[in-house]
Design a protein around this motif. Structure first.
Motif, PDB file in Angstrom:
ATOM      1  N   THR A   1       7.004  83.400  89.777  1.00 37.50           N
ATOM      2  CA  THR A   1       6.942  84.802  89.352  1.00 37.50           C
ATOM      3  C   THR A   1       5.762  85.096  88.429  1.00 37.50           C
ATOM      4  OG1 THR A   1       8.489  84.330  87.551  1.00 37.50           O
ATOM      5  CG2 THR A   1       9.420  85.164  89.619  1.00 37.50           C
ATOM      6  N   ARG A   2       5.147  84.072  87.845  1.00 38.02           N
ATOM      7  CA  ARG A   2       3.965  84.275  86.995  1.00 38.02           C
ATOM      8  C   ARG A   2       2.670  84.211  87.801  1.00 38.02           C
ATOM      9  NH1 ARG A   2       4.262  79.976  82.697  1.00 38.02           N
ATOM     10  NH2 ARG A   2       5.170  78.818  84.402  1.00 38.02           N
ATOM     11  N   THR A   3       2.765  83.923  89.094  1.00 33.55           N
ATOM     12  CA  THR A   3       1.582  83.855  89.960  1.00 33.55           C
ATOM     13  C   THR A   3       1.210  85.264  90.418  1.00 33.55           C
ATOM     14  OG1 THR A   3       2.388  81.714  90.736  1.00 33.55           O
ATOM     15  CG2 THR A   3       0.591  82.736  91.991  1.00 33.55           C
ATOM     16  N   ARG A   4      -0.076  85.565  90.401  1.00 32.75           N
ATOM     17  CA  ARG A   4      -0.593  86.867  90.839  1.00 32.75           C
ATOM     18  C   ARG A   4      -1.582  86.651  91.979  1.00 32.75           C
ATOM     19  NH1 ARG A   4       3.203  87.681  88.353  1.00 32.75           N
ATOM     20  NH2 ARG A   4       3.516  88.989  86.517  1.00 32.75           N
ATOM     21  N   PHE A   5      -1.364  87.394  93.065  1.00 27.58           N
ATOM     22  CA  PHE A   5      -2.226  87.370  94.246  1.00 27.58           C
ATOM     23  C   PHE A   5      -3.021  88.666  94.274  1.00 27.58           C
ATOM     24  CE2 PHE A   5       1.287  84.645  95.257  1.00 27.58           C
ATOM     25  CZ  PHE A   5       0.798  83.681  96.122  1.00 27.58           C
TER      26      PHE A   5
ATOM     27  N   VAL B   1      -4.791  77.237 100.186  1.00 26.59           N
ATOM     28  CA  VAL B   1      -5.114  75.992  99.488  1.00 26.59           C
ATOM     29  C   VAL B   1      -5.064  76.294  97.995  1.00 26.59           C
ATOM     30  CG1 VAL B   1      -7.614  76.405  99.600  1.00 26.59           C
ATOM     31  CG2 VAL B   1      -6.749  74.079  99.327  1.00 26.59           C
ATOM     32  N   GLN B   2      -4.543  75.338  97.223  1.00 28.13           N
ATOM     33  CA  GLN B   2      -4.380  75.609  95.805  1.00 28.13           C
ATOM     34  C   GLN B   2      -4.574  74.347  94.953  1.00 28.13           C
ATOM     35  OE1 GLN B   2      -0.470  77.260  96.209  1.00 28.13           O
ATOM     36  NE2 GLN B   2       0.535  75.325  95.690  1.00 28.13           N
ATOM     37  N   LEU B   3      -4.966  74.596  93.698  1.00 21.85           N
ATOM     38  CA  LEU B   3      -5.123  73.564  92.689  1.00 21.85           C
ATOM     39  C   LEU B   3      -4.064  73.815  91.629  1.00 21.85           C
ATOM     40  CD1 LEU B   3      -6.712  71.280  91.202  1.00 21.85           C
ATOM     41  CD2 LEU B   3      -8.131  73.116  90.220  1.00 21.85           C
ATOM     42  N   LYS B   4      -3.281  72.790  91.314  1.00 27.08           N
ATOM     43  CA  LYS B   4      -2.202  72.938  90.338  1.00 27.08           C
ATOM     44  C   LYS B   4      -2.622  72.417  88.959  1.00 27.08           C
ATOM     45  CE  LYS B   4       1.108  70.774  92.357  1.00 27.08           C
ATOM     46  NZ  LYS B   4       2.386  70.295  92.869  1.00 27.08           N
TER      47      LYS B   4
ATOM     48  N   ILE C   1      -0.104  77.249  89.063  1.00 24.71           N
ATOM     49  CA  ILE C   1      -1.295  77.313  89.908  1.00 24.71           C
ATOM     50  C   ILE C   1      -2.506  77.689  89.060  1.00 24.71           C
ATOM     51  CG2 ILE C   1      -2.342  78.357  91.948  1.00 24.71           C
ATOM     52  CD1 ILE C   1       0.250  76.712  92.484  1.00 24.71           C
ATOM     53  N   VAL C   2      -3.507  76.799  89.037  1.00 30.48           N
ATOM     54  CA  VAL C   2      -4.755  77.064  88.317  1.00 30.48           C
ATOM     55  C   VAL C   2      -5.629  78.000  89.140  1.00 30.48           C
ATOM     56  CG1 VAL C   2      -6.896  76.035  87.432  1.00 30.48           C
ATOM     57  CG2 VAL C   2      -4.718  74.838  87.158  1.00 30.48           C
ATOM     58  N   HIS C   3      -5.723  77.698  90.446  1.00 31.59           N
ATOM     59  CA  HIS C   3      -6.566  78.511  91.331  1.00 31.59           C
ATOM     60  C   HIS C   3      -6.125  78.305  92.769  1.00 31.59           C
ATOM     61  CE1 HIS C   3     -10.119  81.012  91.609  1.00 31.59           C
ATOM     62  NE2 HIS C   3     -10.448  80.374  92.705  1.00 31.59           N
ATOM     63  N   GLY C   4      -6.015  79.396  93.505  1.00 27.77           N
ATOM     64  CA  GLY C   4      -5.657  79.314  94.915  1.00 27.77           C
ATOM     65  C   GLY C   4      -6.411  80.339  95.727  1.00 27.77           C
ATOM     66  N   HIS C   5      -6.574  80.039  97.008  1.00 30.63           N
ATOM     67  CA  HIS C   5      -7.210  80.959  97.959  1.00 30.63           C
ATOM     68  C   HIS C   5      -6.381  80.990  99.229  1.00 30.63           C
ATOM     69  CE1 HIS C   5     -11.075  81.610  95.980  1.00 30.63           C
ATOM     70  NE2 HIS C   5     -11.016  80.344  95.616  1.00 30.63           N
TER      71      HIS C   5
END
Length: 113
Positions: free
Chosen positions: A23-27, A64-67, A45-49
């Motif tokens: 819920t803290r992730t923003r797209f 793809v994502q970096l945690k 999630i630090v960074h995702g695309h």
């Protein structure tokens, strides 16, 4: 067909498994000529695309994502785009990891304000 996703910010309505999108992730979505892409971050999630296509009200994309723990992961998702009674966009998602084991469903909705 629901309205364009271009410029919309969406967030999951519930947390997934620990260490994943929550819920803290923003797209932040972008859309042009049947192509969609987004950047996302927040929570674990630090960074995702994500990148893919839109055909009417169906999205088909890879992500793809970096945690936070430094690991990466990737997968495939198909989403149904609908418009909520208040005019916000909702994505009902069916996803499957390609780099890990597992699959599931999730719901993300447009944030207001």
């Amino acid at each position: 067909m629901a309205r364009s996703l271009d410029g919309l910010v969406l967030s999951p309505v519930a947390d997934q498994a620990p260490g994943q999108v929550g819920t803290r992730t923003r797209f932040t979505y972008h859309e042009r000529d049947g192509r969609i892409w987004a950047e996302y971050e927040g929570g674990d999630i630090v960074h995702g695309h994500l990148v893919g296509t839109r055909d009417a009200d169906t999205l088909d994309f890879r992500y793809v994502q970096l945690k936070q723990d430094g690991t990466t992961s990737s997968g495939h998702c198909v989403s149904a785009v609908t418009e909520l009674p208040d005019g916000r966009v909702r994505l009902d998602e069916t996803w499957e990891w390609e780099s890990l084991r597992g699959s599931g469903t999730s719901v993300v909705e447009e944030l207001t304000g």
